[in-house]
Design a protein around this motif. Structure first.
Motif, PDB file in Angstrom:
ATOM      1  N   VAL A   3       0.721  -0.935  -0.295  1.00 47.46           N
ATOM      2  CA  VAL A   3       0.562   0.200  -0.012  1.00 47.46           C
ATOM      3  C   VAL A   3       1.092   1.256   0.047  1.00 47.46           C
ATOM      4  N   MET A   4       1.650   0.904   0.219  1.00 48.63           N
ATOM      5  CA  MET A   4       2.842   2.463   0.516  1.00 48.63           C
ATOM      6  C   MET A   4       3.709   2.469  -1.151  1.00 48.63           C
ATOM      7  N   LYS A   5       4.443   1.619  -1.093  1.00 44.40           N
ATOM      8  CA  LYS A   5       4.694   1.329  -2.362  1.00 44.40           C
ATOM      9  C   LYS A   5       3.728   2.437  -3.528  1.00 44.40           C
ATOM     10  N   THR A   6       2.102   1.716  -3.328  1.00 42.78           N
ATOM     11  CA  THR A   6       1.761   2.262  -4.263  1.00 42.78           C
ATOM     12  C   THR A   6       1.864   3.241  -4.162  1.00 42.78           C
ATOM     13  N   LEU A   7       0.729   4.042  -2.616  1.00 47.14           N
ATOM     14  CA  LEU A   7       0.436   5.810  -2.535  1.00 47.14           C
ATOM     15  C   LEU A   7       1.756   6.356  -3.136  1.00 47.14           C
ATOM     16  N   ILE A   8       3.439   6.075  -2.590  1.00 54.33           N
ATOM     17  CA  ILE A   8       4.012   7.023  -3.271  1.00 54.33           C
ATOM     18  C   ILE A   8       4.360   7.037  -4.658  1.00 54.33           C
ATOM     19  N   ALA A   9       3.822   5.863  -5.457  1.00 54.89           N
ATOM     20  CA  ALA A   9       4.156   6.464  -6.769  1.00 54.89           C
ATOM     21  C   ALA A   9       2.766   6.879  -7.518  1.00 54.89           C
ATOM     22  N   GLN A  10       1.617   7.592  -6.879  1.00 58.53           N
ATOM     23  CA  GLN A  10       0.405   7.325  -7.435  1.00 58.53           C
ATOM     24  C   GLN A  10       1.182   9.012  -6.716  1.00 58.53           C
ATOM     25  N   LYS A  11       0.685   9.080  -5.781  1.00 54.75           N
ATOM     26  CA  LYS A  11       1.402  11.007  -5.432  1.00 54.75           C
ATOM     27  C   LYS A  11       2.158  11.277  -6.267  1.00 54.75           C
TER      28      LYS A  11
END
Length: 160
Positions: free
Chosen positions: A81-89
């Motif tokens: 989840v953290m990796k996905t959020l960082i990638a999106q942001k």
């Protein structure tokens, strides 16, 4: 073990419904007070009775299996989840910076863990339309502000 919990929940629910029905049919006064006491005891027995009958060895085995699995699974899910959020942001940040420079673009960012184990933006793939000067400025912004060097940036102009 899930069958046990299913049966336990059904038993508690059935007892609660029976107690509620008995309370509704009981006349006011002292009889109702005694009915509440008896109803509370019935619910207590329905909730605690099956737990007392549980085989401690089965409970320990199920608990050990859950404890061994749950933290690892939760940790892995949290990291994803953290990796996905960082990638999106980070992708949204690049698009905003591109728009500020007059570019119409989209961005896809790959995230990897750094030496300390923290997920950080690793590479960026930008697609859109821009002038050469805008592309160079956007590349500089990505390198300076996001610490993604030019060699890990790719730009694909739409229509090429």
């Amino acid at each position: 073990m899930t069958e046990f919990f299913r049966n336990w929940l059904l038993g508690v629910t059935a007892a609660a419904l029976a107690v509620a029905l008995a309370q509704a049919l009981t006349p006011e006064g002292g009889v109702k007070k005694v009915g509440k006491l008896v109803g509370g005891l019935v619910l207590l027995l329905a909730a605690a009775g099956p737990v007392v009958k549980l085989n401690p060895a089965d409970l320990a085995a199920a608990s050990a299996g859950y404890e061994a699995m749950a933290p690892e699974t939760a940790l892995q899910g949290g990291e994803n989840v953290m990796k996905t959020l960082i990638a999106q942001k980070t992708g949204a940040y690049i698009v905003d910076k591109g728009a500020a420079l007059g570019c119409a673009c989209t961005a896809r960012v790959e995230v990897e863990e750094n030496a300390d184990g923290w997920p950080v933006p690793h590479s960026a793939e930008v697609s859109g339309t821009w002038t050469e000067q805008q592309r160079e400025q956007l590349s500089r912004v990505i390198e300076e502000e996001l610490d993604i060097p030019a060699e890990r940036q790719s730009f694909k102009e739409d229509g090429t």
